[in-house]
Scaffold this motif. Structure first.
Motif, PDB file in Angstrom:
ATOM      1  N   THR A 160       0.804  -1.144   0.131  1.00  0.00           N
ATOM      2  CA  THR A 160      -0.086  -0.204   0.069  1.00  0.00           C
ATOM      3  C   THR A 160       0.946   1.270  -0.238  1.00  0.00           C
ATOM      4  O   THR A 160       1.609   1.495   0.958  1.00  0.00           O
ATOM      5  CB  THR A 160      -0.991  -0.142   1.089  1.00  0.00           C
ATOM      6  OG1 THR A 160      -1.485  -1.281   1.011  1.00  0.00           O
ATOM      7  CG2 THR A 160      -1.946   1.141   1.016  1.00  0.00           C
ATOM      8  N   THR A 161       0.789   2.137  -1.042  1.00  0.00           N
ATOM      9  CA  THR A 161       1.564   3.248  -1.098  1.00  0.00           C
ATOM     10  C   THR A 161       0.537   4.482  -1.123  1.00  0.00           C
ATOM     11  O   THR A 161      -0.598   4.364  -1.352  1.00  0.00           O
ATOM     12  CB  THR A 161       2.118   3.346  -2.379  1.00  0.00           C
ATOM     13  OG1 THR A 161       1.437   3.313  -3.533  1.00  0.00           O
ATOM     14  CG2 THR A 161       3.277   2.131  -2.599  1.00  0.00           C
ATOM     15  N   THR A 164      -2.157   1.256  -5.014  1.00  0.00           N
ATOM     16  CA  THR A 164      -1.706  -0.095  -4.439  1.00  0.00           C
ATOM     17  C   THR A 164      -0.741  -0.761  -5.409  1.00  0.00           C
ATOM     18  O   THR A 164      -0.731  -0.623  -6.692  1.00  0.00           O
ATOM     19  CB  THR A 164      -3.002  -1.142  -4.257  1.00  0.00           C
ATOM     20  OG1 THR A 164      -3.793  -0.542  -3.257  1.00  0.00           O
ATOM     21  CG2 THR A 164      -2.302  -2.679  -3.814  1.00  0.00           C
ATOM     22  N   THR A 180       2.868   1.347 -10.356  1.00  0.00           N
ATOM     23  CA  THR A 180       1.461   1.672 -10.138  1.00  0.00           C
ATOM     24  C   THR A 180       0.566   2.012 -11.313  1.00  0.00           C
ATOM     25  O   THR A 180      -0.492   2.125 -11.356  1.00  0.00           O
ATOM     26  CB  THR A 180       1.342   2.467  -8.955  1.00  0.00           C
ATOM     27  OG1 THR A 180       2.212   3.831  -9.211  1.00  0.00           O
ATOM     28  CG2 THR A 180       1.920   2.088  -7.562  1.00  0.00           C
TER      29      THR A 180
END
Length: 77
Positions: free
Chosen positions: A43-44, A48, A64
């Motif tokens: 999780t950024t 995701t 991403t």
């Protein structure tokens, strides 16, 4: 949907946060197409990212911004 793999499978474009662990996915990164199995997600902020094992067993992080497709079964449809 993308071209049929065989009579019972196809590729479907999906967002990364909709892909389950152990799904087979494909994506392009720097002009190369990759296929692998999702083993984890990161999780950024705002997105995701998926960790995928490729055919050689090497882990890769799917960018991403990559267009991501998951292999789905069409059996029984």
């Amino acid at each position: 949907m993308q071209p049929t793999i065989d009579d019972h499978e196809a590729w479907l474009e999906v967002p990364a946060d909709a892909v389950p662990v152990n799904a087979t996915v494909r994506y392009e990164d720097r002009g190369e197409r990759h296929v692998g199995t999702v083993v984890d997600e990161l999780t950024t902020p705002g997105a995701t990212a998926l960790v995928v094992l490729d055919d050689d067993g090497a882990p890769r992080v799917v960018p991403t911004e990559a267009r991501l497709e998951v292999r789905v079964s069409t059996a029984g449809r």
